[in-house]
Design an enzyme around this catalytic site. Structure first.
Site, short mmCIF file in Angstrom:
data_model
loop_
_atom_site.label_atom_id
_atom_site.label_comp_id
_atom_site.label_asym_id
_atom_site.label_seq_id
_atom_site.Cartn_x
_atom_site.Cartn_y
_atom_site.Cartn_z
N ASP A 15 4.01 5.91 6.16
CA ASP A 15 4.88 6.26 7.25
C ASP A 15 6.31 6.20 6.73
O ASP A 15 6.57 5.57 5.69
CB ASP A 15 4.68 5.27 8.41
CG ASP A 15 5.70 5.46 9.51
OD1 ASP A 15 5.75 6.56 10.09
OD2 ASP A 15 6.46 4.50 9.78
N ASP A 17 9.86 6.37 9.05
CA ASP A 17 10.78 5.61 9.90
C ASP A 17 10.25 4.21 10.15
O ASP A 17 9.17 4.03 10.70
CB ASP A 17 10.98 6.32 11.25
CG ASP A 17 11.71 7.65 11.10
OD1 ASP A 17 12.80 7.64 10.50
OD2 ASP A 17 11.20 8.67 11.59
N ASP A 213 4.52 0.73 10.17
CA ASP A 213 5.12 -0.36 10.92
C ASP A 213 4.75 -0.37 12.40
O ASP A 213 5.11 -1.30 13.11
CB ASP A 213 6.65 -0.29 10.82
CG ASP A 213 7.21 0.90 11.58
OD1 ASP A 213 6.91 2.06 11.17
OD2 ASP A 213 7.92 0.72 12.59
#
Length: 336
Positions: A15, A17, A213
């Site tokens: 991922d 961001d 995250d």
């Protein structure tokens, strides 16, 4: 010496961001961790729910942060949405775009015709993140959706990690249209599996690891895709959300940041860890021991997931100090 996490997998699906960067600011250690993977010959892919940039622009941004990347290593939710619409609509069908020009470009590449205003010929609405989206854009989409157009959201992340903290994501804009129309969109990106499968296939991976995250997108998508996952604490996930995670959003491993890739896999696994004892006492988990805070968090998650108990009580002063360091309540009440 125990095998490091990075030694156990042949491709790494990152991922962006909140995992690799916060907007224009790289997360410390991310570039070095990715460089080390490449140096050992591992395949690297970038799988992002942010539909605001074309793959080439994403790669440019990564290179500006000292992270090697090529457009063909990037998979975006805009591509997934365009692919979905291309499969569902006839060639040349009109699609109202709520999003950036990059999203409109993906619609064109799928053989469809992007527009910005509602009309009788609009067959679908596609919605992706764009900081410039305003009331007028949502109004056009509202008209089209109420008129029967197919509605596809690139993603439904309610927030977007930035250098200023969590800001409204595409899911917040999607929620506004849900309220206005009473409709529910189809979702093209994470937590659906196609983005992960496409990225893994492009790397010819037999044992990929998904890294992110967010529990509700990155980790849930990995679970849906049948992949192991590493959750890092550099973005949205917190110790409290991890302890209370539902089965569909539970990671295999837990690390502070991407530096975890060089740590022993067994020490990163969400399971009881050395130095800590967590035992159930009725509706409370009693914690005793002394050791690494994240080792305690992994132990707590394992026991909480197994028992369904999320109230926590320290059994000694050291445990209380570490629970406070993790930001976890220690009064015995269930975490909400």
């Amino acid at each position: 010496m125990a095998d490091t996490l990075q030694a156990d997998y042949d491709a790494f699906l990152f991922d962006l961001d909140g995992t690799v960067y916060h907007g224009p600011r790289p997360i410390p250690g991310a570039a070095a961790a990715i460089r080390q993977l490449r140096d050992q010959g591992a395949a690297v892919r970038f799988v992002t729910n942010n539909a605001s940039k074309a793959p080439g622009d994403v790669a440019d941004h990564l290179r500006a942060l000292d992270i090697d990347a090529t457009p063909d290593e990037v998979s975006t939710s805009a591509q997934a949405a365009a692919r979905l619409l291309g499969e569902r609509l006839p060639a040349g069908a009109v699609v109202l775009v709520v999003g950036t020009d990059a999203l409109a470009g993906e619609i064109t590449a799928a053989g469809l015709r992007p527009v910005r205003e509602a009309g009788d010929d609009v067959a679908a609405v596609v919605q992706g993140h764009n900081p410039a989206t305003g009331w007028a854009d949502l109004a056009e989409a509202c008209v089209a959706i109420r008129g029967g157009a197919l509605w596809v959201a690139c993603n439904v992340d309610t927030t977007l990690p930035t250098e200023r903290g969590l800001l409204p994501g595409n899911g917040s804009m999607v929620a506004a249209l849900r309220t206005a129309t009473g409709a529910t969109p189809e979702v093209a990106g994470k937590p659906e599996a196609p983005l992960f499968h496409t990225a893994a296939k492009s790397a010819n991976a037999s044992r990929p690891l998904a890294i992110g995250d967010r529990l509700d997108t990155d980790i849930a998508g990995a679970v849906t895709a049948g992949m192991d996952s590493l959750c890092v604490l550099t973005g949205v996930a917190t110790p409290a959300t991890l302890v209370t995670a539902v089965p569909a959003e539970r990671p295999t491993y837990l690390g502070a940041d991407l530096g975890a890739l060089t740590e022993p896999a067994d020490e990163l696994r969400v399971a009881p860890q050395a130095g800590w004892d967590v035992r159930r006492d009725g509706d409370t988990l009693v914690v005793t021991g002394d050791g690494d805070p994240l080792a305690l968090l992994r132990t707590l998650c394992a026991v909480a997931w197994d028992t369904g108990v999320t109230g926590i009580t320290p059994g000694d002063g050291r445990a209380g100090k570490i629970l406070a360091e993790l930001g976890l309540p220690s009064g015995g009440r269930p975490i909400r």
